[in-house]
Write a protein that holds these residues in place. Structure first.
Motif, PDB file in Angstrom:
ATOM      1  N   ARG A 144      -2.519  25.306   0.150  1.00  0.00           N
ATOM      2  CA  ARG A 144      -1.806  25.659   1.374  1.00  0.00           C
ATOM      3  C   ARG A 144      -1.823  24.460   2.323  1.00  0.00           C
ATOM      4  O   ARG A 144      -2.883  23.908   2.602  1.00  0.00           O
ATOM      5  CB  ARG A 144      -2.477  26.864   2.043  1.00  0.00           C
ATOM      6  CG  ARG A 144      -2.395  28.119   1.189  1.00  0.00           C
ATOM      7  CD  ARG A 144      -3.027  29.297   1.914  1.00  0.00           C
ATOM      8  NE  ARG A 144      -2.911  30.522   1.114  1.00  0.00           N
ATOM      9  CZ  ARG A 144      -3.372  31.700   1.515  1.00  0.00           C
ATOM     10  NH1 ARG A 144      -3.956  31.826   2.701  1.00  0.00           N
ATOM     11  NH2 ARG A 144      -3.236  32.766   0.744  1.00  0.00           N
ATOM     12  N   ASN A 165      -1.116  23.406   6.031  1.00  0.00           N
ATOM     13  CA  ASN A 165      -1.012  24.088   7.318  1.00  0.00           C
ATOM     14  C   ASN A 165      -0.267  23.295   8.375  1.00  0.00           C
ATOM     15  O   ASN A 165      -0.617  22.144   8.648  1.00  0.00           O
ATOM     16  CB  ASN A 165      -2.417  24.361   7.861  1.00  0.00           C
ATOM     17  CG  ASN A 165      -3.144  25.399   7.039  1.00  0.00           C
ATOM     18  OD1 ASN A 165      -2.902  26.597   7.187  1.00  0.00           O
ATOM     19  ND2 ASN A 165      -4.012  24.960   6.149  1.00  0.00           N
ATOM     20  N   PHE A 207       2.324  24.293  12.135  1.00  0.00           N
ATOM     21  CA  PHE A 207       3.142  25.263  12.857  1.00  0.00           C
ATOM     22  C   PHE A 207       4.554  24.738  13.026  1.00  0.00           C
ATOM     23  O   PHE A 207       4.750  23.643  13.538  1.00  0.00           O
ATOM     24  CB  PHE A 207       2.547  25.531  14.258  1.00  0.00           C
ATOM     25  CG  PHE A 207       1.297  26.351  14.226  1.00  0.00           C
ATOM     26  CD1 PHE A 207       1.382  27.732  14.120  1.00  0.00           C
ATOM     27  CD2 PHE A 207       0.051  25.759  14.302  1.00  0.00           C
ATOM     28  CE1 PHE A 207       0.227  28.502  14.093  1.00  0.00           C
ATOM     29  CE2 PHE A 207      -1.106  26.516  14.269  1.00  0.00           C
ATOM     30  CZ  PHE A 207      -1.018  27.896  14.174  1.00  0.00           C
ATOM     31  N   LYS A 209       4.899  31.378   7.208  1.00  0.00           N
ATOM     32  CA  LYS A 209       3.491  31.772   7.202  1.00  0.00           C
ATOM     33  C   LYS A 209       2.613  30.816   7.994  1.00  0.00           C
ATOM     34  O   LYS A 209       1.411  30.972   8.048  1.00  0.00           O
ATOM     35  CB  LYS A 209       2.975  31.804   5.749  1.00  0.00           C
ATOM     36  CG  LYS A 209       3.789  32.692   4.822  1.00  0.00           C
ATOM     37  CD  LYS A 209       3.240  32.685   3.404  1.00  0.00           C
ATOM     38  CE  LYS A 209       3.412  31.359   2.694  1.00  0.00           C
ATOM     39  NZ  LYS A 209       4.803  30.954   2.439  1.00  0.00           N
ATOM     40  N   ALA A 210       3.231  29.788   8.588  1.00  0.00           N
ATOM     41  CA  ALA A 210       2.513  28.688   9.242  1.00  0.00           C
ATOM     42  C   ALA A 210       1.738  27.865   8.208  1.00  0.00           C
ATOM     43  O   ALA A 210       0.868  27.087   8.545  1.00  0.00           O
ATOM     44  CB  ALA A 210       1.589  29.150  10.365  1.00  0.00           C
ATOM     45  N   TYR A 211       2.008  28.094   6.939  1.00  0.00           N
ATOM     46  CA  TYR A 211       1.540  27.176   5.899  1.00  0.00           C
ATOM     47  C   TYR A 211       2.567  27.153   4.788  1.00  0.00           C
ATOM     48  O   TYR A 211       3.280  28.131   4.561  1.00  0.00           O
ATOM     49  CB  TYR A 211       0.148  27.547   5.376  1.00  0.00           C
ATOM     50  CG  TYR A 211       0.017  28.875   4.668  1.00  0.00           C
ATOM     51  CD1 TYR A 211       0.328  29.014   3.315  1.00  0.00           C
ATOM     52  CD2 TYR A 211      -0.430  30.016   5.345  1.00  0.00           C
ATOM     53  CE1 TYR A 211       0.198  30.236   2.662  1.00  0.00           C
ATOM     54  CE2 TYR A 211      -0.562  31.232   4.700  1.00  0.00           C
ATOM     55  CZ  TYR A 211      -0.249  31.333   3.361  1.00  0.00           C
ATOM     56  OH  TYR A 211      -0.372  32.540   2.722  1.00  0.00           O
ATOM     57  N   GLU A 269      -2.955  15.784   9.793  1.00  0.00           N
ATOM     58  CA  GLU A 269      -3.977  16.797   9.582  1.00  0.00           C
ATOM     59  C   GLU A 269      -3.364  18.105   9.088  1.00  0.00           C
ATOM     60  O   GLU A 269      -3.049  18.985   9.873  1.00  0.00           O
ATOM     61  CB  GLU A 269      -4.738  17.002  10.895  1.00  0.00           C
ATOM     62  CG  GLU A 269      -6.033  17.756  10.744  1.00  0.00           C
ATOM     63  CD  GLU A 269      -6.992  17.132   9.749  1.00  0.00           C
ATOM     64  OE1 GLU A 269      -6.821  17.398   8.553  1.00  0.00           O
ATOM     65  OE2 GLU A 269      -7.911  16.404  10.170  1.00  0.00           O
ATOM     66  N   ARG A 279      -4.817  20.126   6.800  1.00  0.00           N
ATOM     67  CA  ARG A 279      -5.861  21.071   6.406  1.00  0.00           C
ATOM     68  C   ARG A 279      -5.530  21.787   5.086  1.00  0.00           C
ATOM     69  O   ARG A 279      -5.533  23.000   4.991  1.00  0.00           O
ATOM     70  CB  ARG A 279      -6.115  22.082   7.544  1.00  0.00           C
ATOM     71  CG  ARG A 279      -6.717  21.413   8.765  1.00  0.00           C
ATOM     72  CD  ARG A 279      -6.928  22.403   9.894  1.00  0.00           C
ATOM     73  NE  ARG A 279      -5.661  22.897  10.408  1.00  0.00           N
ATOM     74  CZ  ARG A 279      -5.429  24.150  10.755  1.00  0.00           C
ATOM     75  NH1 ARG A 279      -6.360  25.048  10.640  1.00  0.00           N
ATOM     76  NH2 ARG A 279      -4.245  24.500  11.227  1.00  0.00           N
ATOM     77  N   TYR A 280      -5.226  20.998   4.095  1.00  0.00           N
ATOM     78  CA  TYR A 280      -4.942  21.557   2.762  1.00  0.00           C
ATOM     79  C   TYR A 280      -6.161  22.293   2.216  1.00  0.00           C
ATOM     80  O   TYR A 280      -7.293  21.848   2.406  1.00  0.00           O
ATOM     81  CB  TYR A 280      -4.665  20.418   1.774  1.00  0.00           C
ATOM     82  CG  TYR A 280      -3.299  19.815   1.813  1.00  0.00           C
ATOM     83  CD1 TYR A 280      -2.231  20.418   1.148  1.00  0.00           C
ATOM     84  CD2 TYR A 280      -3.070  18.607   2.454  1.00  0.00           C
ATOM     85  CE1 TYR A 280      -0.980  19.832   1.133  1.00  0.00           C
ATOM     86  CE2 TYR A 280      -1.815  18.012   2.453  1.00  0.00           C
ATOM     87  CZ  TYR A 280      -0.773  18.630   1.785  1.00  0.00           C
ATOM     88  OH  TYR A 280       0.460  18.055   1.759  1.00  0.00           O
ATOM     89  N   PHE A 281      -5.972  23.381   1.536  1.00  0.00           N
ATOM     90  CA  PHE A 281      -7.041  23.987   0.740  1.00  0.00           C
ATOM     91  C   PHE A 281      -6.406  24.837  -0.351  1.00  0.00           C
ATOM     92  O   PHE A 281      -5.245  25.235  -0.239  1.00  0.00           O
ATOM     93  CB  PHE A 281      -8.028  24.779   1.623  1.00  0.00           C
ATOM     94  CG  PHE A 281      -7.523  26.120   2.113  1.00  0.00           C
ATOM     95  CD1 PHE A 281      -6.623  26.202   3.150  1.00  0.00           C
ATOM     96  CD2 PHE A 281      -7.965  27.296   1.515  1.00  0.00           C
ATOM     97  CE1 PHE A 281      -6.159  27.442   3.599  1.00  0.00           C
ATOM     98  CE2 PHE A 281      -7.520  28.532   1.954  1.00  0.00           C
ATOM     99  CZ  PHE A 281      -6.608  28.600   3.005  1.00  0.00           C
ATOM    100  N   PRO A 282      -7.149  25.082  -1.439  1.00  0.00           N
ATOM    101  CA  PRO A 282      -6.565  25.801  -2.582  1.00  0.00           C
ATOM    102  C   PRO A 282      -6.088  27.197  -2.175  1.00  0.00           C
ATOM    103  O   PRO A 282      -6.808  27.904  -1.469  1.00  0.00           O
ATOM    104  CB  PRO A 282      -7.733  25.912  -3.570  1.00  0.00           C
ATOM    105  CG  PRO A 282      -8.776  24.959  -3.100  1.00  0.00           C
ATOM    106  CD  PRO A 282      -8.563  24.723  -1.647  1.00  0.00           C
ATOM    107  N   PRO A 301      -5.876  30.839  -2.365  1.00  0.00           N
ATOM    108  CA  PRO A 301      -6.669  31.843  -3.084  1.00  0.00           C
ATOM    109  C   PRO A 301      -5.801  32.932  -3.721  1.00  0.00           C
ATOM    110  O   PRO A 301      -6.279  33.652  -4.593  1.00  0.00           O
ATOM    111  CB  PRO A 301      -7.557  32.464  -1.996  1.00  0.00           C
ATOM    112  CG  PRO A 301      -7.266  31.729  -0.729  1.00  0.00           C
ATOM    113  CD  PRO A 301      -6.003  30.978  -0.904  1.00  0.00           C
TER     114      PRO A 301
END
Lengths: 381, 481
Positions: free
Chosen positions: B78, B80, B82, B88-90, B272, B274-277, B279
């Motif tokens: 994802r 992130n 805005f 979804k804001a991502y 920035e 803020r990537y993360f897998p 879920p």
């Protein structure tokens, strides 16, 4: 009559779904949660919704925008209260952060948090997607089992839903060993009442021919810290969609898009949620990702492996569901970190996706797909 | 000082799947605003993404066609930020484990042949579209959001900074577009936004190894814009460096009307994500068997087709290059070639007549009405002498306009070439009698007069006389006088 209540985390088309937040006050969904469709098909009647803390992430619903519920000076989880009072046969709950398990434990009710992926999350307000599950609170194991059976099963709308073939295979691999392991490392910080419950349940098992042994597993004690990081990061990301643009609360006070975002969120989110958002956001920053978020993911794998090893020759890990069986108003209002601290007890099942059953005020965490076995054990308590 | 230009590209390609990447809404371009949407692509709370398997298939095909390694284990992340076009804001994208990496595309320019590295190709969802009210974004009173495009599958192709000129970039994009078209994973139409290009450009003193500071110019939607941007940015950055300044690392936007780039945001502000897998999406596991199955299903790619046209059909390199740059053109060529043997003649007609008409009309090659069999039939009619080359052009124009068979057009308009000697003899006699002065000139050795007489006969036959027969008959007639 199969009258049930549902946490205000399940989307309904005939009444609003707020997730306990001002942000979603009056929000009515265009579609219904998959579990509700299944429950209705199994002749369950939804009597109403029970309040939850903001986005279901707190201790026992104390951050609900529409008011917390206290019984005297003791904080009460509304879903558990509804079952305990007899208003409903069971409550279908969203286990984001352990609140339903704490609620069931302090009321001596039975609760099931199933294996991750066995019950569809489609139509539940997303908060901590990688670990949250739909659960049940009921007066006894049999009612829990009935509701769970009606809800469980593969759903093509949920990419993390487990296919039937996998479930069948998983269930077939569960064998009864008549042995329960008490994790001594998880007794840290518990009060006398909780320790008393652990001792009583141990006695009960022993009387019924189940061997109870004590083991140390320090690594499981790190589940809370790791889960707080993962949960906060996912929460931060999942509530980002509430920006005041398309639905939900919109501030009246804006002249440009940035003010619209900022003021809508500032005005609609509560303090606990904001702190979780800020914490979660930090864990994902370029500076912290490797040393915080990524490390938490690694810790999750280590804990999963450790618990699988512990569970290889027993039916369940016996541990408390909380540090206490009652939380006073003074304690709750005086310690804003309490939900994070209490995650110490509920996080092992949340972070691994393993099933957990609450009975007799204690928690039993079992092998994947061992819901039936755990509920069998709950019947002995 | 002498500077070397260093350019890398990021190309977004919309995949031609029937449905969106995580829901079953149609991907069709156009449509009334917010009609191709559902709770999932609108990102409403409680919805969950389920991967469209076709997207994975297409991304792997594109990767194989660009000589990439395909990851056996890959995942979605994802991203992130805005913005009102992001529901979804991502954005669901791929961060550190893309589906394809380490590939290349061959290019050929006036400098020779070289390989342009492909760093990675990853899958992601497109965002919606904002329609700003008023003339410009800065003076806009408000914006409307159209989410039809939200969730349309994209692949992002990231190149290595291997390009050194606008010519390199255009050759790279031309070949990339052709490869994408051939594999059938996208229409790759820049003007419809199904192929969008970001250019990363920096300068460094000639001979220096380290890269200079780059500017990223976003969302270029035509080859012409890409070319102009590169020229503009080289000048802009050269001016800055020459005057002792420093190029700022930033994202810039291209104003086609003004012919200038403008700063959109400095890179530090926006990095920035803020990537993360994600879920909600399980990791993507791809087996060797599946990769090989897809490799086997790939069609003949432009480079191979080009080589075949040169070697087997004997076409000049230039012709083969032009024809294979577009799948539609190459398919048309192959179609005609299946019914007609003279490759060079086919190529001439495509390169001269067909492309001139298509360009003049500003239309898509896919919209050409002439069928390859009809084109072959036209060429055969010229070969057999039924019509002259000149008439053939007339017939071709009619075929292009109506899509009718050449034989029908010839019949309808009475365009058959007159080769019948008896009929032509009469015309020859007639013209000779009517132009005694020219006959005299011819007899006096002015051979030019012959051409004039031929022209007169052609005119009388309304262009239908067979010129070869006329030449022969006229020579006989004049010699007998």
């Amino acid at each position: 009559m199969n009258k049930i209540v549902i946490d205000d985390m399940f989307l309904t088309t005939d009444m609003p779904t707020t997730a306990g937040s001002k942000m979603l006050e009056g929000y009515t969904s265009l579609f219904e949660a998959e579990v509700l469709t299944r429950l209705k098909a199994a002749d369950y009647v939804i009597a109403g919704k029970t309040k939850v803390g903001e986005f279901g992430a707190d201790l026992l619903g104390e951050t609900c925008y529409f008011g917390a519920e206290y019984e005297g000076e003791t904080l009460q989880y509304p879903a558990a209260a509804a079952v305990k009072s007899g208003d409903a046969k069971a409550a279908v709950v969203m286990d984001v952060n352990g609140a339903p398990r704490r609620g069931a434990a302090q009321n001596g009710l039975v609760s099931l948090k199933p294996t991750y992926g066995r019950v569809s999350r489609y139509g539940t307000i997303p908060v901590a997607c990688s670990g949250e599950t739909v659960g049940v609170i009921a007066n006894n194991a049999a009612d829990c089992r009935d509701v769970f059976t009606a809800m469980a099963g593969y759903d093509s709308k949920d990419g993390t839903s487990l296919p039937e073939s996998m479930t069948e295979q998983g269930k077939a691999a569960v064998t009864k060993k008549n042995k329960v392991v008490v994790l001594s490392s998880m007794l840290k910080g518990t009060d006398e009442a909780v320790q008393g419950r652990i001792a009583a349940v141990t006695d009960q098992f022993t009387k019924n021919g189940i061997e109870v042994v004590v083991a140390d597993a320090d690594v499981v004690a790190y589940a809370g810290a790791a889960w707080n990081i993962l949960m906060s990061a996912e929460l931060c990301n999942n509530v980002s969609r509430y920006d005041g643009v398309k639905y939900g609360y919109r501030t009246k006070n804006y002249t440009n898009i940035d003010e619209l975002y900022t003021n809508s969120r500032t005005e609609a989110f509560g303090e606990f949620l904001k702190s979780a958002i800020l914490f979660g956001s930090e864990t994902l920053s370029t500076e912290n990702y490797k040393k915080v978020y990524d490390k938490a993911l690694r810790v999750r794998r280590v804990i999963r492996d450790n618990m699988a090893a512990l569970l290889a020759d027993c039916d369940a890990l016996l541990m408390p569901a909380a540090s206490a069986l009652a939380y006073s108003r003074t304690l709750v209002e005086g310690d804003k970190y309490l939900p994070y601290k209490e995650n110490f007890f509920t996080a092992p099942a949340s972070i691994t996706g393993l099933p957990a059953v609450i009975a007799g005020g204690v928690q039993l965490v079992g092998n994947a797909f061992s819901e039936d076995l755990l509920l069998d054990l709950a019947e002995l308590v | 000082m002498e500077y070397e230009v260093v350019i890398g590209c990021e190309v977004h390609v919309e995949l031609k799947t029937k449905t969106k990447i995580f829901c079953s809404c149609p991907t069709d371009f156009g449509g009334e605003p917010n009609t191709h949407v559902c709770p999932v692509c609108l990102g409403l709370p409680g919805t969950l993404p389920v991967l469209n398997k076709k997207v994975l298939e297409y991304a792997i095909k594109a990767g194989l066609a660009m000589n990439c390694e395909i990851a056996h284990f890959s995942k979605f992340d994802r991203k992130n930020y805005f913005y009102p076009d992001l529901t979804k804001a991502y954005q669901i994208s791929q961060f550190d484990l893309p589906i394809c990496k380490n590939g290349y595309i061959d290019i050929e320019t006036s400098e020779g042949k070289k390989k342009i590295g492909i760093t990675r190709i990853h899958m992601e969802e497109d965002a919606g579209k904002l329609v700003h009210q008023g003339a410009t974004i800065t003076t806009s009173a408000g914006s409307l959001a159209d989410y039809n495009r939200a969730g349309v599958p994209l692949i992002e192709i990231v190149s290595e900074p291997d390009m050194r000129s606008a010519e390199d970039v255009l050759a790279f994009l031309t070949n990339l577009k052709a490869i994408i078209e051939y594999t059938g994973v996208s229409d790759a139409r820049m003007e419809q936004g199904s192929l969008r290009c970001d250019v990363n450009l920096s300068l460094r003193p000639a001979g220096q190894k380290e890269f200079g500071t780059r500017a990223e110019i976003k969302n270029l939607n035509s080859f012409r814009a890409v070319e102009r941007v590169i020229k503009y940015e080289i000048d802009r950055q050269t001016d800055i460096l020459e005057s002792g300044g420093k190029v700022v690392q930033e994202t810039r936007t291209w104003d086609d009307g003004k012919g200038m780039t403008f700063s959109l945001r400095s890179k530090e502000d926006s990095d920035e994500y803020r990537y993360f897998p994600d879920p909600d999406l399980t990791p993507i596991i791809v087996t060797d068997a599946y990769i090989e199955e897809l490799r086997a299903s790939l069609p003949e790619l432009p480079q191979v087709k080009r080589a075949r046209m040169i070697e087997e059909d004997g076409l000049p390199e230039y012709d083969a290059g032009v024809i294979t740059a577009s799948k539609a053109l190459a398919d048309f060529y192959d179609g005609v070639r299946a019914h007609y043997d003279d490759a060079k003649k086919i190529s001439n007609w495509i390169m001269v007549e067909l492309l001139a008409k298509v360009n003049a009309e500003g239309m898509e090659l896919e919209a050409v009405k002439i069928q390859p069999e009809q084109m072959a039939a036209l060429l055969k009619l010229v070969d057999s002498g039924d019509i002259s080359g000149k008439i053939a052009k007339k017939v071709f124009a009619e075929m292009f306009a109506t899509g009718k068979d050449p034989a029908d057009i010839i019949k309808e308009q009475g365009l058959v070439q007159i080769s019948d000697e008896d009929a032509l003899k009469e015309m020859v006699s007639h013209v000779v009698e009517a132009n005694p002065k020219s006959v005299e000139d011819y007899k006096a050795g002015k051979t030019k007069a012959m051409g004039f007489l031929v022209g007169q006969i052609m005119k009388q036959s309304r262009g239908q006389a067979n010129p070869a027969v006329i030449n022969k008959l006229l020579a006989e007639k004049l010699d007998s006088m």
